[in-house]
Motif scaffolding. Structure first.
Motif, PDB file in Angstrom:
ATOM      1  N   LEU A 178       0.845  -1.187   0.000  1.00 22.92           N
ATOM      2  CA  LEU A 178       0.000   0.000   0.000  1.00 22.92           C
ATOM      3  C   LEU A 178       0.884   1.241   0.000  1.00 22.92           C
ATOM      4  CD1 LEU A 178      -2.641  -1.072   2.682  1.00 22.92           C
ATOM      5  CD2 LEU A 178      -2.840  -1.238   0.189  1.00 22.92           C
ATOM      6  N   VAL A 179       0.386   2.307  -0.586  1.00 19.98           N
ATOM      7  CA  VAL A 179       1.117   3.570  -0.622  1.00 19.98           C
ATOM      8  C   VAL A 179       0.333   4.597   0.174  1.00 19.98           C
ATOM      9  CG1 VAL A 179       2.148   5.364  -2.064  1.00 19.98           C
ATOM     10  CG2 VAL A 179       2.059   2.997  -2.881  1.00 19.98           C
ATOM     11  N   ARG A 180       0.950   5.112   1.254  1.00 22.80           N
ATOM     12  CA  ARG A 180       0.320   6.115   2.110  1.00 22.80           C
ATOM     13  C   ARG A 180       1.289   7.283   2.280  1.00 22.80           C
ATOM     14  NH1 ARG A 180      -1.372   4.389   8.089  1.00 22.80           N
ATOM     15  NH2 ARG A 180       0.837   3.812   8.088  1.00 22.80           N
ATOM     16  N   ASN A 181       0.861   8.462   1.869  1.00 20.77           N
ATOM     17  CA  ASN A 181       1.703   9.659   1.968  1.00 20.77           C
ATOM     18  C   ASN A 181       3.067   9.444   1.315  1.00 20.77           C
ATOM     19  OD1 ASN A 181      -0.340  10.950   3.479  1.00 20.77           O
ATOM     20  ND2 ASN A 181       0.464  10.102   5.396  1.00 20.77           N
ATOM     21  N   GLY A 182       3.054   8.730   0.196  1.00 21.56           N
ATOM     22  CA  GLY A 182       4.282   8.508  -0.556  1.00 21.56           C
ATOM     23  C   GLY A 182       5.164   7.408  -0.024  1.00 21.56           C
ATOM     24  N   GLU A 183       4.769   6.767   1.094  1.00 21.99           N
ATOM     25  CA  GLU A 183       5.572   5.690   1.671  1.00 21.99           C
ATOM     26  C   GLU A 183       4.914   4.336   1.412  1.00 21.99           C
ATOM     27  OE1 GLU A 183       7.844   7.745   5.447  1.00 21.99           O
ATOM     28  OE2 GLU A 183       5.988   6.626   5.820  1.00 21.99           O
ATOM     29  N   LEU A 184       5.747   3.313   1.277  1.00 20.27           N
ATOM     30  CA  LEU A 184       5.247   1.966   1.053  1.00 20.27           C
ATOM     31  C   LEU A 184       4.945   1.301   2.392  1.00 20.27           C
ATOM     32  CD1 LEU A 184       7.602   0.665  -1.789  1.00 20.27           C
ATOM     33  CD2 LEU A 184       5.590   2.146  -1.929  1.00 20.27           C
ATOM     34  N   CYS A 185       3.797   0.648   2.462  1.00 20.19           N
ATOM     35  CA  CYS A 185       3.379  -0.076   3.656  1.00 20.19           C
ATOM     36  C   CYS A 185       3.039  -1.502   3.240  1.00 20.19           C
ATOM     37  CB  CYS A 185       2.167   0.613   4.280  1.00 20.19           C
ATOM     38  SG  CYS A 185       1.572  -0.155   5.808  1.00 20.19           S
ATOM     39  N   PHE A 186       3.521  -2.485   3.995  1.00 21.26           N
ATOM     40  CA  PHE A 186       3.473  -3.874   3.551  1.00 21.26           C
ATOM     41  C   PHE A 186       2.370  -4.667   4.245  1.00 21.26           C
ATOM     42  CE2 PHE A 186       7.607  -2.184   2.763  1.00 21.26           C
ATOM     43  CZ  PHE A 186       7.852  -2.585   1.466  1.00 21.26           C
ATOM     44  N   VAL A 187       1.643  -5.434   3.433  1.00 16.24           N
ATOM     45  CA  VAL A 187       0.560  -6.273   3.929  1.00 16.24           C
ATOM     46  C   VAL A 187       0.792  -7.706   3.449  1.00 16.24           C
ATOM     47  CG1 VAL A 187      -1.093  -4.384   4.035  1.00 16.24           C
ATOM     48  CG2 VAL A 187      -0.894  -5.712   1.926  1.00 16.24           C
ATOM     49  N   ASP A 188      -0.064  -8.609   3.938  1.00 10.85           N
ATOM     50  CA  ASP A 188       0.041 -10.032   3.569  1.00 10.85           C
ATOM     51  C   ASP A 188       1.421 -10.588   3.889  1.00 10.85           C
ATOM     52  OD1 ASP A 188      -2.551 -10.111   2.756  1.00 10.85           O
ATOM     53  OD2 ASP A 188      -2.140  -9.962   0.625  1.00 10.85           O
ATOM     54  N   LEU A 189       1.728 -10.638   5.175  1.00  9.53           N
ATOM     55  CA  LEU A 189       3.035 -11.119   5.622  1.00  9.53           C
ATOM     56  C   LEU A 189       3.026 -12.598   5.998  1.00  9.53           C
ATOM     57  CD1 LEU A 189       4.221  -8.082   7.787  1.00  9.53           C
ATOM     58  CD2 LEU A 189       4.601  -8.518   5.367  1.00  9.53           C
ATOM     59  N   GLY A 190       2.066 -13.340   5.470  1.00  5.50           N
ATOM     60  CA  GLY A 190       1.974 -14.755   5.799  1.00  5.50           C
ATOM     61  C   GLY A 190       3.180 -15.569   5.383  1.00  5.50           C
ATOM     62  N   ASP A 191       3.924 -15.103   4.373  1.00  4.40           N
ATOM     63  CA  ASP A 191       5.106 -15.830   3.912  1.00  4.40           C
ATOM     64  C   ASP A 191       6.410 -15.195   4.388  1.00  4.40           C
ATOM     65  OD1 ASP A 191       3.794 -17.865   2.326  1.00  4.40           O
ATOM     66  OD2 ASP A 191       3.255 -16.277   0.922  1.00  4.40           O
ATOM     67  N   THR A 192       6.330 -14.168   5.229  1.00  2.46           N
ATOM     68  CA  THR A 192       7.538 -13.522   5.726  1.00  2.46           C
ATOM     69  C   THR A 192       8.331 -14.507   6.570  1.00  2.46           C
ATOM     70  OG1 THR A 192       6.506 -11.345   5.682  1.00  2.46           O
ATOM     71  CG2 THR A 192       8.408 -11.602   7.119  1.00  2.46           C
ATOM     72  N   CYS A 193       9.640 -14.535   6.350  1.00  4.76           N
ATOM     73  CA  CYS A 193      10.478 -15.565   6.952  1.00  4.76           C
ATOM     74  C   CYS A 193      11.911 -15.051   7.032  1.00  4.76           C
ATOM     75  CB  CYS A 193      10.400 -16.845   6.117  1.00  4.76           C
ATOM     76  SG  CYS A 193      10.817 -16.598   4.369  1.00  4.76           S
ATOM     77  N   THR A 194      12.848 -15.919   7.322  1.00  2.00           N
ATOM     78  CA  THR A 194      14.264 -15.553   7.325  1.00  2.00           C
ATOM     79  C   THR A 194      15.031 -16.503   6.416  1.00  2.00           C
ATOM     80  OG1 THR A 194      14.714 -16.961   9.247  1.00  2.00           O
ATOM     81  CG2 THR A 194      14.182 -14.653   9.674  1.00  2.00           C
ATOM     82  N   GLY A 195      16.196 -16.027   5.978  1.00  2.00           N
ATOM     83  CA  GLY A 195      17.038 -16.872   5.148  1.00  2.00           C
ATOM     84  C   GLY A 195      17.823 -16.066   4.140  1.00  2.00           C
TER      85      GLY A 195
END
Length: 303
Positions: free
Chosen positions: A177-194
């Motif tokens: 999503l873009v709010r006030n020119g900044e990116l905001c992240f959604v749908d973090l179900g696959d967020t992980c490390t590696g």
């Protein structure tokens, strides 16, 4: 019904505006001004709880995500309630504003780097490599691959250097999503490390392989002109790896594409409802394009 589900606060979405949808869920704007992401029935309590906790952990690490307010239930379905971000999806902006692409590209790459420059604590996120290995194990004893083929895949995954790098896991314009020119992240179900190769494998799938192979499906699913996605893939790759020599870039691209094919090839283990034709096509491509070259690629991911 599971007692953990019974203990969740209840929300009612009847009559609420639908403000988003995807392969996993539908998003509603609730009367109190928050949003609720209601998951499809095939998603388990543990999977949804993991996504909720992942969003909380990512926010603590400084990643711009909507403030999470916890899990809820909607009848016999489960959801996550969070802050409403009053902005537009990047997919909508890229499709509707000709000058948006050049304006947003630098931040699109900066935020991807921000993920990869963020170190995640142990226990907060699942490991990308472990997820791949679990899928390989799940295919053991099935007719999709021979034991020898699965062992080759396992060796490839285990050859990747271990990292505590944060990975988005599903980085594409529809999930931003873009709010006030900044990116905001959604749908973090696959967020992980590696290792970042796992993030780029997904990016290659969504930005290059799917738009190339099935442009009509890509436009429907990602809500972006496939030509824009292909351009985005070229620009993200060339700018992200601009400090690498042409020879090194070629090697990196080969490794990314190998893992992109492997990711698709492991789709029969995902536990979701995919058409049989799609699964067989993914496996056929893996057998034809990856497995004959897999020994040459194993151990080559070293950036």
């Amino acid at each position: 019904m599971h007692t953990d589900i019974d203990s969740l606060p209840s929300v009612v979405t009847d009559g609420c505006p639908k403000i988003g949808y995807g392969a996993t869920s539908t998003v509603y704007l609730l009367p109190d001004g928050t949003v609720c992401k209601i998951f499809n029935p095939e998603y388990s309590f543990d999977e949804i709880r993991r996504e909720s906790r992942t969003a909380e952990s990512a926010r603590r690490l400084g990643i711009r995500v909507p403030e999470p307010f916890g899990m809820v239930r909607n009848g016999d379905r489960i959801g996550i309630r969070s802050e409403f971000v009053n902005g537009s999806s990047l997919a909508e902006l890229l499709s509707g504003q000709e000058d948006c692409y050049d304006r947003v590209l630098p931040e699109y790459i900066r935020e991807l780097r921000r993920f990869h420059e963020t170190k995640a604590g142990s226990g907060d996120f699942v490991s990308a490599a472990d997820t791949y290995l679990a899928k390989i194990e799940a295919l053991s004893g099935t007719s999709w691959y021979t034991p020898e083929e699965l062992k080759k895949m396992e060796r490839l995954v285990r050859s990747v250097p271990d990292r505590d790098t944060l990975l988005h896991g599903d980085y594409h314009p529809k999930n931003i999503l873009v709010r006030n020119g900044e990116l905001c992240f959604v749908d973090l179900g696959d967020t992980c490390t590696g290792h970042p190769v796992f993030d780029f494998a997904m990016i290659a799938n969504t930005h290059f392989i799917i738009p190339s192979v099935n442009p009509s499906y890509a436009e429907r699913f990602f809500a972006v002109d496939p030509r824009i996605m292909l351009r985005l893939w070229d620009d993200v790759f060339s700018l992200y790896f601009s400090g690498f020599s042409p020879e090194k870039q070629k090697s990196v691209r080969k490794g990314i594409m190998a893992f992109a094919v492997l990711r698709q090839g492991l789709s029969p283990a995902d536990g979701r409802v995919f058409p049989e034709q799609v699964l067989r096509g993914n496996v056929a491509v893996t057998k034809r394009k990856l497995l004959p070259e897999i020994d040459l690629i194993t151990g080559s991911v070293d950036w």
